[in-house]
Structure formats: C-alpha cells, structure tokens
Design a protein around this motif. Structure first.
Motif, PDB file in Angstrom:
ATOM      1  N   TYR A  14       0.830  -1.206   0.000  1.00 39.49           N
ATOM      2  CA  TYR A  14       0.000   0.000   0.000  1.00 39.49           C
ATOM      3  C   TYR A  14       0.863   1.254   0.000  1.00 39.49           C
ATOM      4  N   ASP A  72      -4.681  15.521  10.503  1.00 37.92           N
ATOM      5  CA  ASP A  72      -5.598  15.338   9.362  1.00 37.92           C
ATOM      6  C   ASP A  72      -4.797  14.937   8.118  1.00 37.92           C
ATOM      7  N   ALA A 104      -3.637  11.351   8.444  1.00 34.45           N
ATOM      8  CA  ALA A 104      -4.791  10.451   8.314  1.00 34.45           C
ATOM      9  C   ALA A 104      -5.241  10.341   6.861  1.00 34.45           C
ATOM     10  N   ASN A 105      -5.307  11.463   6.166  1.00 33.77           N
ATOM     11  CA  ASN A 105      -5.760  11.455   4.775  1.00 33.77           C
ATOM     12  C   ASN A 105      -4.742  10.815   3.844  1.00 33.77           C
ATOM     13  N   CYS A 129      -2.805   8.339   4.791  1.00 37.34           N
ATOM     14  CA  CYS A 129      -3.030   6.911   5.079  1.00 37.34           C
ATOM     15  C   CYS A 129      -4.226   6.395   4.275  1.00 37.34           C
ATOM     16  N   MET A 130      -5.323   7.152   4.284  1.00 34.40           N
ATOM     17  CA  MET A 130      -6.524   6.712   3.559  1.00 34.40           C
ATOM     18  C   MET A 130      -6.272   6.682   2.053  1.00 34.40           C
ATOM     19  N   LYS A 131      -5.469   7.625   1.552  1.00 34.58           N
ATOM     20  CA  LYS A 131      -5.124   7.631   0.127  1.00 34.58           C
ATOM     21  C   LYS A 131      -4.385   6.336  -0.237  1.00 34.58           C
ATOM     22  N   GLY A 167      -5.107   3.546   1.034  1.00 35.10           N
ATOM     23  CA  GLY A 167      -6.026   2.436   1.229  1.00 35.10           C
ATOM     24  C   GLY A 167      -5.896   1.809   2.613  1.00 35.10           C
ATOM     25  N   SER A 226      -6.044   2.395   7.117  1.00 36.26           N
ATOM     26  CA  SER A 226      -6.866   3.077   8.122  1.00 36.26           C
ATOM     27  C   SER A 226      -6.262   4.458   8.402  1.00 36.26           C
ATOM     28  N   PRO A 227      -7.109   5.431   8.808  1.00 40.10           N
ATOM     29  CA  PRO A 227      -6.623   6.791   9.031  1.00 40.10           C
ATOM     30  C   PRO A 227      -5.528   6.899  10.091  1.00 40.10           C
ATOM     31  N   ASP A 228      -5.490   5.942  11.017  1.00 43.22           N
ATOM     32  CA  ASP A 228      -4.475   6.010  12.071  1.00 43.22           C
ATOM     33  C   ASP A 228      -3.289   5.084  11.805  1.00 43.22           C
ATOM     34  N   CYS A 229      -3.142   4.633  10.573  1.00 39.45           N
ATOM     35  CA  CYS A 229      -2.055   3.686  10.263  1.00 39.45           C
ATOM     36  C   CYS A 229      -0.684   4.276  10.553  1.00 39.45           C
TER      37      CYS A 229
END
Length: 187
Positions: A135, A153, A156-157, A159-161, A163, A165-168
C-alpha cells in the motif's frame, strides 16, 4: 530547484502535450532547446482543475525520468488516465487550469516514536508518502492547505489515500516519506 521561467515553460509544455494528445493521439517530443535543468531526473505531478474542482492528477513521485519528459507523460495521464474521472475532452480544455508540481526526492522521516511525526512534518511545506507493504499513498504539499488540515488530518488522509486506516501512521512497519515541491500554474 528550477527557475520561474522553467516552471512556466513546463506548464505550457503540459498543456500542449494534453491538447496534442486529445486532438490527434500523438505524444509530443521534448523540445530540443530545453535547459539542462529540465533534462535532469526529477519527480513531477500534473494537476488539472476545472472551475476550482479537481479534474485529474497523476505524477511520478520519484525522479525516474528527465523532468520535461516526465511532465509530458504525466500531463497526458492526468487528462486521460486518472481512474477517478472520465477522460478530459478537447472542448473542456478551455475551462481547465494546468498546474505542474516539481518534486524533491522523497526522504524517509525517521522517528523512534510515531508521535514524533507531529514535530517532523510541516503542513504547507512537506508532501507525504505513506507506505505499508504493497500500500502506498501520496498527497502533495498544497493539499492540506487547500483543505485546511492540521498535521494529524494530513497524516490520516495520506493513510486513507494509501487504502489504509486513518491512524495507520501510528502503527509499526509504516514508512512515511516527505518531499517538497515547487508549484507552477496557469493564471
């Protein structure tokens, strides 16, 4: 990194690459007379906006190609290959603003404890790449400014980009790289 004139040249080159490709399916060549700086390998992204909304954004985060060549390739990809959007049409080009970001080489942000990321990453200056296994997600330095994000933020974003979790970013085994960019855009 590169001069204002070189940046303006790259923006015009990106637009010409897209328009030529959309009209007749041809990829333009790098002009013979480009400066030696634009022949150096650098990361680059091309972002397309229409009426202030994202319309496409693709790039090479790593310096894998000469900059002028990279800009031609990612400009065409931003217009025709961003999976989030349908292909840009030739008629749309009058309403599209082209932006070129020239990236520094990504550097691993080294920390003993994930909380240190909050001190080592600077919103508005750094772009981020989050990597964990297969990822990978990237956000350019201008993104958190446009969305008025704080550092958490932004992490988190990114991380989400990727794929994830936001707290990865708090987990072991996650690598975070930062880079800077010079941004050039059409008026």
């Amino acid at each position: 990194m590169i001069s204002k004139e070189e940046g303006e040249f790259l923006v015009k080159l990106a637009r010409r690459a897209i328009e030529t490709y959309l009209k007749n399916g041809k990829v333009i060549n790098v002009p013979e007379d480009v400066s030696s700086t634009l022949k150096e390998e650098m990361g680059a992204f091309v972002t397309l906006q229409r009426d202030g909304d994202l319309r496409g954004c693709i790039g090479y985060p790593e310096p894998v190609k000469p900059l002028a060549q990279a800009v031609i390739e990612v400009a065409i990809s931003a217009a025709t290959g961003d999976p989030r959007f349908p292909q840009v049409t030739p008629l749309e080009m009058d309403n599209i603003q082209v932006e070129v970001s020239v990236l520094s080489k990504p550097k691993l942000v080294e920390v003993q404890n994930p909380a240190e990321y909050l001190e080592k990453i600077e919103v508005g200056k750094d772009g981020l790449i989050v990597e964990m296994g297969i990822y990978r997600g990237l956000l350019l330095p201008q993104v958190p400014i446009e969305w008025n994000w704080n550092i958490e933020d932004f992490l988190a974003n990114t991380c989400m980009k990727a794929g994830l979790s936001p707290d990865c970013w708090l987990q072991e085994g996650v690598k975070i790289y930062s880079f800077q960019s010079q941004i050039f855009e059409e008026e």
